[in-house]
Design an enzyme around this catalytic site. Structure first.
Site, mmCIF file in Angstrom:
data_model
loop_
_atom_site.group_PDB
_atom_site.id
_atom_site.type_symbol
_atom_site.label_atom_id
_atom_site.label_comp_id
_atom_site.label_asym_id
_atom_site.label_seq_id
_atom_site.Cartn_x
_atom_site.Cartn_y
_atom_site.Cartn_z
ATOM 1 C CE1 TYR A 91 -51.454 -24.422 62.200
ATOM 2 C CE2 TYR A 91 -52.294 -24.390 64.073
ATOM 3 C CZ TYR A 91 -52.328 -23.999 63.101
ATOM 4 O OH TYR A 91 -53.233 -23.534 61.749
ATOM 5 C CG ASN A 109 -54.736 -16.237 58.689
ATOM 6 O OD1 ASN A 109 -55.468 -16.776 59.125
ATOM 7 N ND2 ASN A 109 -53.538 -16.276 58.029
ATOM 8 C CG HIS A 122 -54.781 -24.861 57.983
ATOM 9 N ND1 HIS A 122 -53.246 -23.982 58.106
ATOM 10 C CD2 HIS A 122 -54.889 -25.435 57.390
ATOM 11 C CE1 HIS A 122 -52.216 -25.218 57.279
ATOM 12 N NE2 HIS A 122 -53.614 -26.544 56.890
ATOM 13 C CD GLU A 126 -52.552 -29.354 57.165
ATOM 14 O OE1 GLU A 126 -51.430 -28.447 57.259
ATOM 15 O OE2 GLU A 126 -53.132 -29.320 56.568
ATOM 16 C CE LYS A 154 -55.831 -20.712 60.147
ATOM 17 N NZ LYS A 154 -54.682 -19.373 60.447
#
Length: 148
Positions: free
Chosen positions: A49, A112, A115, A126, A9
């Site tokens: 998402y 965080n 992913h 994905e 990310k």
């Protein structure tokens, strides 16, 4: 061999963690099959998402993913989805085991670092979204030293 989708990310890219994260997956014995650095556009982030679109944090998540470049990758190996999730650690970094990526490098749930696909089905979806032209087909000469 199974494949999974892993995305570093914007916070992971900005913090210079790309090399260390790639190294972690390589050292485990997984093969990098596709990788690209990309600035994500809003419609693409919303599509990625879409399963979270009804959640209250959806808009903030989309804003975060489009805030800077990400590194999208496809990794291959035996049980790579499940093992990859273990390497990544719990979504909430404070619940992540030490030594996991999030346990080592993240503090906030909203920052965080990484992913990873949560199932084989999600990985296929994905990978198809992020790598519509497919990935590189190759096998390391180390394969027989890692897999029986």
């Amino acid at each position: 061999m199974e494949q999974t989708f892993i995305m570093i990310k914007p916070d992971g890219v900005q913090r210079g963690l790309v090399g260390e994260i790639i190294s972690t997956f390589e050292k485990k014995g997984f093969y990098l099959k596709g990788m690209k650095l990309i600035s994500v556009e809003r419609p693409f982030a919303e599509k990625h998402y879409e399963d979270l679109s009804s959640k209250p944090f959806f808009e903030g998540l989309v804003e975060y993913i489009i805030s800077g470049p990400v590194v999208a990758m496809v990794w291959e190996g035996k049980n790579v989805v499940t093992t990859g999730r273990k390497i990544i650690g719990a979504t909430n970094p404070s619940a992540s085991d030490p030594g996991t990526i999030r346990g080592s490098f993240a503090v906030e749930i909203g920052r965080n670092v990484i992913h990873g696909s949560d199932s084989v089905e999600s990985a296929k979806k994905e990978i198809a979204l992020w790598f519509p032209n497919g990935t590189v087909n190759w096998q390391s000469s180390l394969h027989p030293w890692i897999y029986e």
